[in-house]
Design a protein around this motif. Structure first.
Motif, PDB file in Angstrom:
ATOM      1  N   LYS A 183       0.832  -1.209   0.000  1.00 25.33           N
ATOM      2  CA  LYS A 183       0.000   0.000   0.000  1.00 25.33           C
ATOM      3  C   LYS A 183       0.865   1.256   0.000  1.00 25.33           C
ATOM      4  N   LEU A 184       1.982   1.211   0.721  1.00 20.55           N
ATOM      5  CA  LEU A 184       2.854   2.379   0.809  1.00 20.55           C
ATOM      6  C   LEU A 184       3.480   2.737  -0.539  1.00 20.55           C
ATOM      7  N   PHE A 185       3.648   1.749  -1.420  1.00 17.18           N
ATOM      8  CA  PHE A 185       4.191   2.035  -2.743  1.00 17.18           C
ATOM      9  C   PHE A 185       3.231   2.874  -3.591  1.00 17.18           C
ATOM     10  N   GLN A 186       1.956   2.708  -3.408  1.00 16.30           N
ATOM     11  CA  GLN A 186       0.965   3.292  -4.316  1.00 16.30           C
ATOM     12  C   GLN A 186       1.013   4.820  -4.296  1.00 16.30           C
ATOM     13  N   GLY A 187       1.067   5.393  -5.476  1.00 13.66           N
ATOM     14  CA  GLY A 187       1.077   6.850  -5.606  1.00 13.66           C
ATOM     15  C   GLY A 187       2.449   7.478  -5.505  1.00 13.66           C
ATOM     16  N   ARG A 188       3.471   6.703  -5.198  1.00 12.96           N
ATOM     17  CA  ARG A 188       4.816   7.263  -5.114  1.00 12.96           C
ATOM     18  C   ARG A 188       5.427   7.386  -6.495  1.00 12.96           C
ATOM     19  N   SER A 189       6.404   8.267  -6.600  1.00 13.67           N
ATOM     20  CA  SER A 189       7.213   8.308  -7.807  1.00 13.67           C
ATOM     21  C   SER A 189       8.151   7.114  -7.801  1.00 13.67           C
ATOM     22  N   VAL A 190       8.733   6.811  -8.954  1.00 16.71           N
ATOM     23  CA  VAL A 190       9.690   5.712  -9.028  1.00 16.71           C
ATOM     24  C   VAL A 190      10.855   5.946  -8.072  1.00 16.71           C
ATOM     25  N   ALA A 191      11.352   7.182  -8.026  1.00 16.62           N
ATOM     26  CA  ALA A 191      12.474   7.492  -7.142  1.00 16.62           C
ATOM     27  C   ALA A 191      12.097   7.318  -5.678  1.00 16.62           C
ATOM     28  N   ALA A 192      10.886   7.714  -5.325  1.00 24.37           N
ATOM     29  CA  ALA A 192      10.448   7.594  -3.931  1.00 24.37           C
ATOM     30  C   ALA A 192      10.155   6.154  -3.549  1.00 24.37           C
ATOM     31  N   GLY A 193       9.935   5.292  -4.537  1.00 27.88           N
ATOM     32  CA  GLY A 193       9.701   3.885  -4.240  1.00 27.88           C
ATOM     33  C   GLY A 193      10.972   3.125  -3.922  1.00 27.88           C
ATOM     34  N   LEU A 194      12.123   3.633  -4.400  1.00 26.59           N
ATOM     35  CA  LEU A 194      13.384   2.916  -4.207  1.00 26.59           C
ATOM     36  C   LEU A 194      13.746   2.722  -2.732  1.00 26.59           C
ATOM     37  N   PRO A 195      13.704   3.760  -1.877  1.00 28.42           N
ATOM     38  CA  PRO A 195      14.043   3.525  -0.465  1.00 28.42           C
ATOM     39  C   PRO A 195      13.127   2.514   0.203  1.00 28.42           C
ATOM     40  N   LEU A 196      11.880   2.454  -0.224  1.00 21.81           N
ATOM     41  CA  LEU A 196      10.959   1.470   0.325  1.00 21.81           C
ATOM     42  C   LEU A 196      11.365   0.059  -0.097  1.00 21.81           C
ATOM     43  N   ALA A 197      11.732  -0.092  -1.363  1.00 18.29           N
ATOM     44  CA  ALA A 197      12.180  -1.405  -1.851  1.00 18.29           C
ATOM     45  C   ALA A 197      13.429  -1.865  -1.101  1.00 18.29           C
ATOM     46  N   ARG A 199      14.185  -1.417   1.838  1.00 21.40           N
ATOM     47  CA  ARG A 199      13.903  -1.724   3.239  1.00 21.40           C
ATOM     48  C   ARG A 199      12.876  -2.833   3.421  1.00 21.40           C
ATOM     49  N   ILE A 200      12.492  -3.508   2.337  1.00 20.22           N
ATOM     50  CA  ILE A 200      11.546  -4.619   2.462  1.00 20.22           C
ATOM     51  C   ILE A 200      12.103  -5.673   3.411  1.00 20.22           C
ATOM     52  N   SER A 201      13.353  -6.036   3.221  1.00 18.30           N
ATOM     53  CA  SER A 201      14.072  -6.919   4.142  1.00 18.30           C
ATOM     54  C   SER A 201      15.478  -6.371   4.211  1.00 18.30           C
ATOM     55  N   GLY A 202      15.851  -5.824   5.354  1.00 20.79           N
ATOM     56  CA  GLY A 202      17.059  -5.007   5.448  1.00 20.79           C
ATOM     57  C   GLY A 202      18.331  -5.673   4.981  1.00 20.79           C
ATOM     58  N   ASP A 203      18.432  -7.006   5.159  1.00 18.10           N
ATOM     59  CA  ASP A 203      19.653  -7.686   4.739  1.00 18.10           C
ATOM     60  C   ASP A 203      19.657  -8.005   3.253  1.00 18.10           C
ATOM     61  N   SER A 204      18.595  -7.652   2.548  1.00 11.17           N
ATOM     62  CA  SER A 204      18.496  -7.890   1.102  1.00 11.17           C
ATOM     63  C   SER A 204      18.244  -6.585   0.352  1.00 11.17           C
ATOM     64  N   ALA A 205      18.929  -5.522   0.766  1.00 17.89           N
ATOM     65  CA  ALA A 205      18.698  -4.208   0.171  1.00 17.89           C
ATOM     66  C   ALA A 205      18.991  -4.209  -1.323  1.00 17.89           C
ATOM     67  N   VAL A 206      20.099  -4.822  -1.730  1.00 17.38           N
ATOM     68  CA  VAL A 206      20.456  -4.851  -3.149  1.00 17.38           C
ATOM     69  C   VAL A 206      19.464  -5.711  -3.923  1.00 17.38           C
ATOM     70  N   GLY A 207      19.173  -6.907  -3.415  1.00 14.61           N
ATOM     71  CA  GLY A 207      18.280  -7.817  -4.125  1.00 14.61           C
ATOM     72  C   GLY A 207      16.915  -7.217  -4.392  1.00 14.61           C
ATOM     73  N   HIS A 208      16.296  -6.633  -3.375  1.00 17.76           N
ATOM     74  CA  HIS A 208      14.956  -6.063  -3.563  1.00 17.76           C
ATOM     75  C   HIS A 208      15.009  -4.772  -4.378  1.00 17.76           C
ATOM     76  N   ALA A 209      16.025  -3.953  -4.161  1.00 16.93           N
ATOM     77  CA  ALA A 209      16.143  -2.726  -4.958  1.00 16.93           C
ATOM     78  C   ALA A 209      16.340  -3.060  -6.428  1.00 16.93           C
ATOM     79  N   LEU A 210      17.144  -4.078  -6.705  1.00 13.65           N
ATOM     80  CA  LEU A 210      17.422  -4.441  -8.086  1.00 13.65           C
ATOM     81  C   LEU A 210      16.188  -5.037  -8.754  1.00 13.65           C
ATOM     82  N   ALA A 211      15.468  -5.920  -8.072  1.00 13.95           N
ATOM     83  CA  ALA A 211      14.243  -6.479  -8.651  1.00 13.95           C
ATOM     84  C   ALA A 211      13.250  -5.371  -8.956  1.00 13.95           C
ATOM     85  N   TYR A 212      13.140  -4.404  -8.055  1.00 15.03           N
ATOM     86  CA  TYR A 212      12.246  -3.255  -8.267  1.00 15.03           C
ATOM     87  C   TYR A 212      12.693  -2.438  -9.483  1.00 15.03           C
ATOM     88  N   CYS A 213      13.989  -2.129  -9.558  1.00 18.76           N
ATOM     89  CA  CYS A 213      14.483  -1.314 -10.670  1.00 18.76           C
ATOM     90  C   CYS A 213      14.335  -2.032 -12.003  1.00 18.76           C
TER      91      CYS A 213
END
Length: 502
Positions: A183-197, A199-213
């Motif tokens: 729900k928190l992703f909805q309405g955000r810009s792509v750039a604003a979604g990156l910090p959320l991605a 932090r989905i699971s803190g030890d997987s910051a690269v993995g989740h950020a990369l899948a999102y990008c």
């Protein structure tokens, strides 16, 4: 290759069965609210070659019902229960229709992902005790553990039915920290979604950020330069490395070898400091960005060689200790058939003989050298230790290869043109674009699907952490294991609570 098929609810079971029969796995199920309809997207993937097939089914938002696929796919049954709790979509004839995400103090009939859900209402009284399966018989008793645990660990409730010290059955109850990430992703810009991605699971910051990008870039038709793709792959291996090293040490700690754990954490600290020099953050946040990557410096090859020697020495010392091998060998066996049926991913699957790795099946860059994916087939704690230890060697080799020819600095793609990227499907809102990112995170395959509005804002983001697939396998592996081996087994899986409960 990604294809999208608009089908009816009546066609869904047959189409899904055929895709599963031909070797696809169900990677993701996501519901979308499209005005007077709810659209459910089922993503099936296979590789190599990289194949992605989406089935889109449209439901009446006033009475959303879909035929269950639980009889075809265990993960489908869990996705359906999650979807019912968050969107109110009813999976007809589901064999286990009780709640999954929403605990019994969540109000009945409130579905937080619907657009008219409003603010969370007050929690109500429990509707009743959670329906744990009771195991009865002479000498059987229960041991409840959690959800609050000692130390720095997220909440999860484990209920053991035991005789003496032998576990007859374990039930894991999760979803104590639902954060509303989707729900928190909805309405955000792509750039604003990156910090959320990140932090989905803190030890997987690269993995989740990369899948999102990757998902955003597919949706927008963005071509990421080759050097940036190599930099991303390098960051992914650095993330894999520091997490595996930590786990190797903590597994030793759980069998009484704290000195080996101390040395493993010493090496991990060196890697975390290296991460900070490479990206400015100890957990590598900020290295992967939409359209590219940014590196402040590159790992020193001589330093990486010293770290490799350290890791090999720690793993070798552990494996030469008879008490370590005795405790690891034959403990908490996950059979290959069970791992396959539950859709397990990552080192959990590879320790049970299932060879799956998104770097091979869904590559986002050309590695230039074959990836020798470590594989063991005993399915016990020892196999999960060995897979991790051998993967550190693979990661270090890849880091050295990927760093060749790279230079510090940011490498970004040109801004995509308006209207680029594939559409979300004929039944989606006009102008909506969609994309999918698949990445082999350190725990296993991460899959993220995004949809963008015509103005480029996020309308839907569905991330799936490998822990969602692997959590059900933990109780299976613990059957007939003794209670004192639970911490060791749990660490050998090392699943994310936060990644599971979005």
């Amino acid at each position: 290759m990604r294809t999208v098929h608009e089908i009816s609810t009546a066609e869904l079971p047959g189409q899904a069965q055929e895709l599963l029969r031909t070797g696809r796995r169900l990677a993701l199920v996501a519901a979308h609210h499209d005005g007077d309809r709810i659209r459910v997207v089922y993503l099936f993937v296979a590789g190599p070659p990289d194949i992605r097939t989406e089935l889109h089914v449209h439901l009446d938002a006033r009475q959303p019902e879909v035929p269950t696929l639980a009889h075809l796919s265990f993960p489908a049954g869990r996705f359906e229960r999650e979807m019912r709790d968050l969107f109110g979509v009813v999976p007809l004839d589901h064999p286990l229709p009780r709640r999954l995400v929403r605990h019994f103090h969540w109000p009945r009939g409130w579905y937080p992902m619907l657009p008219d859900a409003g603010a969370p209402p007050p929690f109500t009284e429990q509707e009743g005790p959670y329906p744990f399966l009771e195991v009865e018989g002479d000498g059987v008793y229960e041991i409840p553990v959690g959800p609050v645990h000692a130390g720095l660990i997220e909440p999860g409730h484990f209920r053991f039915s035991v005789v003496g010290e032998t576990i007859l059955k374990l039930k894991a109850r999760l979803w104590f920290v639902h954060k509303g990430i989707e729900k928190l992703f909805q309405g955000r810009s792509v750039a604003a979604g990156l910090p959320l991605a990140e932090r989905i699971s803190g030890d997987s910051a690269v993995g989740h950020a990369l899948a999102y990008c990757l998902a955003v870039e597919e949706a927008t038709g963005t071509e990421v330069p080759a050097p940036a793709q190599r930099a991303r792959a390098l960051l992914l291996e650095l993330e894999r490395l520091h997490n595996h090293v930590a786990d190797l040490g903590m597994l030793c700690n759980d069998v009484g070898h704290s000195i080996l754990n101390a040395h493993a954490q010493r090496v991990r600290e060196q890697l975390l400091r290296l991460n900070e020099r490479v990206t400015g953050h100890r957990l590598l946040r900020g290295g992967v960005v939409p359209g590219g990557a940014a590196l402040r410096e590159l790992p020193d090859p001589r330093r990486m060689e010293a770290i490799q020697a350290d890791i090999r020495e720690i793993a070798g010392l552990a494996l030469r200790q008879s008490t370590v091998r005795d405790r690891f060998t034959g403990t908490a066996v996950l059979p290959a058939g069970a791992a396959r049926d539950m859709g397990c991913l990552g080192y959990v699957a590879r320790a049970s003989g299932l060879a799956g790795d998104a770097r091979v099946g869904h590559p986002f860059t050309t590695y230039g050298t074959g990836i020798a994916v470590p594989l063991h087939d005993t399915g016990d704690v020892l196999a999960r230790f060995l897979v991790r230890a051998e993967e550190t060697d693979v990661s270090l080799a890849l880091i050295g290869h990927l760093a060749e020819g790279l230079a510090p600095g940011a490498v970004l793609a040109p801004s995509p043109g308006a209207g680029a990227g594939p559409g979300a499907g004929a039944g989606a809102r006009a102008g909506t674009r969609s994309g999918t990112g698949i990445v082999e995170g350190w725990r296993g395959t991460i899959t993220t699907r995004v949809e963008l509005a015509p103005d480029g804002t996020l309308t839907r983001v569905k991330p799936v952490d490998p822990s969602f697939f692997n959590w059900p396998a933990l109780p299976v592996a613990l059957a007939d294991t003794i209670v004192p081996d639970f911490p060791l087994t749990n660490k050998s899986f090392n699943l994310s609570y936060a990644g599971n409960d979005l």
